[in-house]
Design an enzyme around this catalytic site. Sequence first.
Site, PDB file in Angstrom:
ATOM      1  CG  ASP A 146      -2.028   1.003   1.176  1.00 18.41           C
ATOM      2  OD1 ASP A 146      -2.255   1.582   0.093  1.00 18.41           O
ATOM      3  OD2 ASP A 146      -2.686   1.211   2.211  1.00 18.41           O
ATOM      4  CG  HIS A 147       1.134   3.976  -2.911  1.00 18.99           C
ATOM      5  ND1 HIS A 147       0.364   3.974  -4.059  1.00 18.99           N
ATOM      6  CD2 HIS A 147       2.320   3.427  -3.271  1.00 18.99           C
ATOM      7  CE1 HIS A 147       1.063   3.457  -5.060  1.00 18.99           C
ATOM      8  NE2 HIS A 147       2.245   3.119  -4.605  1.00 18.99           N
ATOM      9  CE1 TYR A 176      -7.761   6.174   2.865  1.00 19.23           C
ATOM     10  CE2 TYR A 176      -7.667   7.842   1.145  1.00 19.23           C
ATOM     11  CZ  TYR A 176      -7.763   7.499   2.489  1.00 19.23           C
ATOM     12  OH  TYR A 176      -7.846   8.487   3.439  1.00 19.23           O
ATOM     13  CG  HIS A 177      -3.221   3.772  -3.872  1.00 16.48           C
ATOM     14  ND1 HIS A 177      -2.275   4.746  -4.130  1.00 16.48           N
ATOM     15  CD2 HIS A 177      -4.423   4.345  -4.134  1.00 16.48           C
ATOM     16  CE1 HIS A 177      -2.891   5.860  -4.516  1.00 16.48           C
ATOM     17  NE2 HIS A 177      -4.187   5.635  -4.530  1.00 16.48           N
ATOM     18  CD  GLN A 178      -5.929  -0.369   1.052  1.00 19.60           C
ATOM     19  OE1 GLN A 178      -6.807  -0.127   0.248  1.00 19.60           O
ATOM     20  NE2 GLN A 178      -5.532   0.507   1.961  1.00 19.60           N
TER      21      GLN A 178
END
Length: 538
Positions: free
Chosen positions: A293-294, A473-475
Site C-alpha cells: 500500500d501507499h 487507499y491503494h491496497q
Amino acid sequence: MQDSDYIIVGAGSAGCVLANRLTESGKHTVTLLEAGGTDMRFYVQLPLGYGKLFYDPAVNWLYKSEPDPGLAGQQDHIPRGKLLGGSSSINAMVWIRGHRADYDEWRAAGNVGWGWDEVLAAYRAIEDNEAGADDWRGQGGPLHISRNRKGLHWLVEDYIAACRQAGLPYNADFNGVEQEGAGTYQMTIKGRRRNSSARAFLHPAMRRKNLRVLTRAQATRVIFEAGRAVGVEFLKDGQRQTLRARGEVILAAGAIGSPQLLQLSGVGPGALLQEMGIGLQHENANVGAHYSDHHGLNYTWRMKVPTYNDMLRPWWGKLLVGMQYFLTGGGPLSKSINHGGGFFRTRPDLPRPNMQLYMQAFSTLLPKAGERPLLTPDPFPGLSLGLSNCRPTSRGWLRLASPDPLAPPSITANAFATPEDIQEMLEAVKFLRQIAAQPAFARWAKEELRPGPLVQSDEDLIADIRARSGTVYHQSCTCRMGPDAATSVTDPRLRVHGVAGLRVIDASAFPNLIAGNTNAPSILLGWKGAEMVLADAR
C-alpha cells in the site's frame, strides 16, 4: 438458480470491466455477484461527494488495520467500495497508470504479456481521453477521462510555479512521455458526474440478456469438485444459495475481498486454515501475503488568501457552490479536491520518481466526527500539500480472523517497517517544505500549521510522519501473479496456482505496487484479464 458460463465475484473496478467484455460477443452467459447495492446515489455521482462516503457503511466496507507500530501504534481506516463500481465509486477519481518501468518489472519477473508495450496498447483502447489521442493517450474507448484543466482553484498555478522554482518541472501529462514533474491530474469524471467503472462499463452491459447482476449477494466460498472451481456459495436476502459455472469462477473482490474469499474456500496458508477449521483445498502461503500500500500525509498552511475552506464551510457558501453545480455543472463540487499533483525523486541518483504529490486548496485540521470533511473544512483559509510513497519496500499481510465469512479479516499493513521507507519519507517532507518556501507559494502562506515550525529535527520529523501518516487507499498484491507457485497466487494469465477453473482478476493480482493511484491499473487487469479468459476458452 440457472447456471452461467462465468461467475464474477465483485462489481468493482475490474469486475465491471470483466462483465462488459465477457458478455460483449453474446456467446457467453455471466453472473456478477456484488455484496453491496446500487451506485445510483447522489453522493456517489457527485464528484466531490466522496467525502460523505468515507465512513458510510451503506457503501463502504470500513475495514481497519491492526494497530501498526509504523504508524505510532494506530489503527488505520481502510475504506473500500461496497456497491456497484466498488472503490471506483467512492475514490478521488485520479487517473494514473503508473511508470512504464513498473510494468517492465512485471514482465521481467516472468509475467509474460504485462510489459509496458502490451499494457500501453490496452490503456489506449480503454481510454476516451478529453486531451485527444497521441502515442500515449487513447480516444474513442469506453472510459472517458477528463483533462481537468478548467475551473481549477487559482492557487494551482502558483503551486506549479513553486514546484518549478524548487527544481520540479511542469508536466502536462503524468501518463505521457515522463511521469516526473508537477501539474494537474486527469480525472475519471464525465460531464458533471463521477465516471466510475460501473458507469463506463457495467451499466451499458446490463442491457444485455446474457448478463445477470445480483446485488446484496455476498459470496461466502468457492465450491470445488475434484480440484476444480465449479461454483460459488453466497448469501442473499438472508438465504444461503449456490450458483454453478460451466466455465470459470473469477474473483474480482479486491485486494482484501479476494484473498479473504480464497482462504474461506480452503486456498491459503495451511496452518491458518486448520486453525479456523476450514478444509484445505490447496495450500499456498502467498494468499494474503505481500500486502502492499501507499502511505502518506499532509502538510498544512494557514493562507493569507481565500481557499475552498471559505466557500465550502459556511451555509451560504454551500448554497452558492450547490447552485453553481446544478445550474452550470461546474464549480468545486464537480471535481476531486486533488486539483494539482506531481511526482518527484527524493534523491537525484534515483532512476524514476519515488514520491507522489497532492495539492488541495483546502484544509481539514478540525474534522467533523464520522466524516471525511471535504464539505466541512476548517473555519479559516487553509491549504494542504500532501505526499505518498510510490514503491514502499514494507510488506504486510491479511489473514482470516474468523471462519465467519461476514467477519472482517485481520489486516496488518506493516507501514514504514523498513529503514528505506522511513528515510525516503524524511527526504520527501523536507522537499515539500522546499516547495512551500518558494516565492510563488510563500507569498500566500501565513503560517505552517501541521506539523508546525517547531518540528525541525530528523527525529521529530520522523515521529510526525509516523503519528500523522495513513493509507492513501491503494491496497494490492495479496494474490500476486507470477510464474512460480512458490512465490505467487496466480500465474501470468491470472489462473490460481494449484486448482482449475479459478482466476483472480483485480488489484490483488498486481506482482508489485505501481507508482500512483491504483484505479487505472485495476481497470487494466479487468481489460486484459477478460482477453485471457476468452482466449483460453477457445
